[in-house]
Design an enzyme around this catalytic site. Structure first.
Site, PDB file in Angstrom:
ATOM      1  N   ASP A 196      -2.473  -5.474  13.801  1.00 41.55           N
ATOM      2  CA  ASP A 196      -3.111  -5.303  15.032  1.00 41.55           C
ATOM      3  C   ASP A 196      -4.297  -6.278  15.010  1.00 41.55           C
ATOM      4  O   ASP A 196      -4.258  -7.114  14.209  1.00 41.55           O
ATOM      5  CB  ASP A 196      -3.794  -3.819  15.060  1.00 41.55           C
ATOM      6  CG  ASP A 196      -4.520  -3.632  13.476  1.00 41.55           C
ATOM      7  OD1 ASP A 196      -5.686  -3.699  13.801  1.00 41.55           O
ATOM      8  OD2 ASP A 196      -4.042  -3.629  12.560  1.00 41.55           O
ATOM      9  N   GLY A 237       0.740  -1.100  -0.087  1.00 41.03           N
ATOM     10  CA  GLY A 237       0.102  -0.019   0.011  1.00 41.03           C
ATOM     11  C   GLY A 237       0.970   1.266   0.118  1.00 41.03           C
ATOM     12  O   GLY A 237       0.399   2.205  -0.843  1.00 41.03           O
TER      13      GLY A 237
HETATM   14  N1  HPA Z   1      -8.592  -2.455   9.825  1.00 42.45           N
HETATM   15  C1  HPA Z   1      -8.720  -2.468   8.331  1.00 42.45           C
HETATM   16  N2  HPA Z   1      -7.448  -2.519   7.682  1.00 42.45           N
HETATM   17  C2  HPA Z   1      -6.446  -2.658   8.550  1.00 42.45           C
HETATM   18  C3  HPA Z   1      -6.317  -2.983   9.862  1.00 42.45           C
HETATM   19  C4  HPA Z   1      -7.653  -2.959  10.477  1.00 42.45           C
HETATM   20  O1  HPA Z   1      -7.678  -3.112  11.713  1.00 42.45           O
HETATM   21  N3  HPA Z   1      -5.116  -3.185  10.211  1.00 42.45           N
HETATM   22  C5  HPA Z   1      -4.388  -3.213   9.153  1.00 42.45           C
HETATM   23  N4  HPA Z   1      -5.244  -2.947   8.163  1.00 42.45           N
END
Ligand code: HPA
Length: 236
Positions: free
Chosen positions: A204, A21
């Protein structure tokens, strides 16, 4: 030639491309993993490079975040630059307690709250990864002693969103992680009859209390980048 978003000439971009990204991650990969990398795009700062990995021609380019951004870049890569194999490398949020920070996820298929496909199809389309890319990436990750999680991801339109009613059903019905681009990548790859795959590193999660240190983040990314490059080179 060139497009409004990409100043590359036809032939500047390899058949196989890695798609982080973040455009600065594309630069990092070009500088640290590719040989003889040459910049082919910097329009809007969306850096793209072509170089070689283990003797195979491979490109890497940023996509930006979310469905609209990745849709523009990958449509052009397929329509105007004849890119055949598209491997997104990114981060995701885990939706399952046993899938932890730094784990790798291969997105076999996508659910989404994005509405684009509802305007195209008379029902719900199911965006899928290319099986051969998926299988090759799995084997490459397994060969390095790792075990990726393989399954459904949710391609979300929101990173910071309200907690909507029914959010728990994604996990209950087997969705393992959330990210923001793969449903578009897979749908467009199907449209143009190309191969696509997303490899994500968990950054995360709904059950995570801790955050990755920058060093942990680097090593997790290194495993993902190497697996993606090995796979891209196999299909180059
Ligand atoms: N949500 C959406 N996209 C993401 C997240 C998330 O918690 N973590 C990394 N990309």
């Amino acid at each position: 030639m060139g497009t409004p978003h990409n100043r590359a000439e036809k032939g500047d971009i390899a058949k196989s491309i890695l798609l982080p990204g973040d455009p600065l991650r594309a630069k990092y990969i070009a500088e640290n993993y590719l040989e003889n990398a040459v910049l082919f795009n910097d329009v809007r700062g969306m850096l793209g490079f072509t170089g070689s990995y283990k003797g195979k021609r491979v490109s890497v380019m940023g996509t930006g975040m979310g469905v609209p951004s990745i849709s523009i870049y990958v449509s052009e890569l397929m329509m105007f630059y004849d890119v055949e194999n598209l491997i997104r490398i990114g981060t995701c949020g885990s939706l399952r307690e046993d899938i932890r920070l730094k784990d790798l996820v291969l997105a076999m298929g996508c659910c989404t709250d994005n509405g684009v496909n509802r305007h195209i199809f008379a029902g719900d389309y199911a965006p899928l990864a290319d099986f051969e890319l998926l299988s090759a990436a799995y084997d490459n990750i397994a060969a390095s002693g790792d075990k990726p999680y393989v399954g459904l991801v949710k391609t979300s339109d929101m990173f910071y969103g309200e907690q909507v009613p029914g959010a728990e059903y994604w996990t209950q019905y087997g969705v393992i992680a959330v990210e923001m681009e793969s449903a578009a990548l897979y749908t467009l790859a199907a449209k143009f009859k190309r191969r696509a795959l997303t490899i994500c590193s968990v950054s995360d999660g709904i059950f995570e209390k801790t955050e990755l240190s920058s060093e942990e983040r680097e090593t997790a990314l290194d495993r993902m980048i190497k697996a993606a490059l090995e796979t891209a080179a196999q299909f180059a």
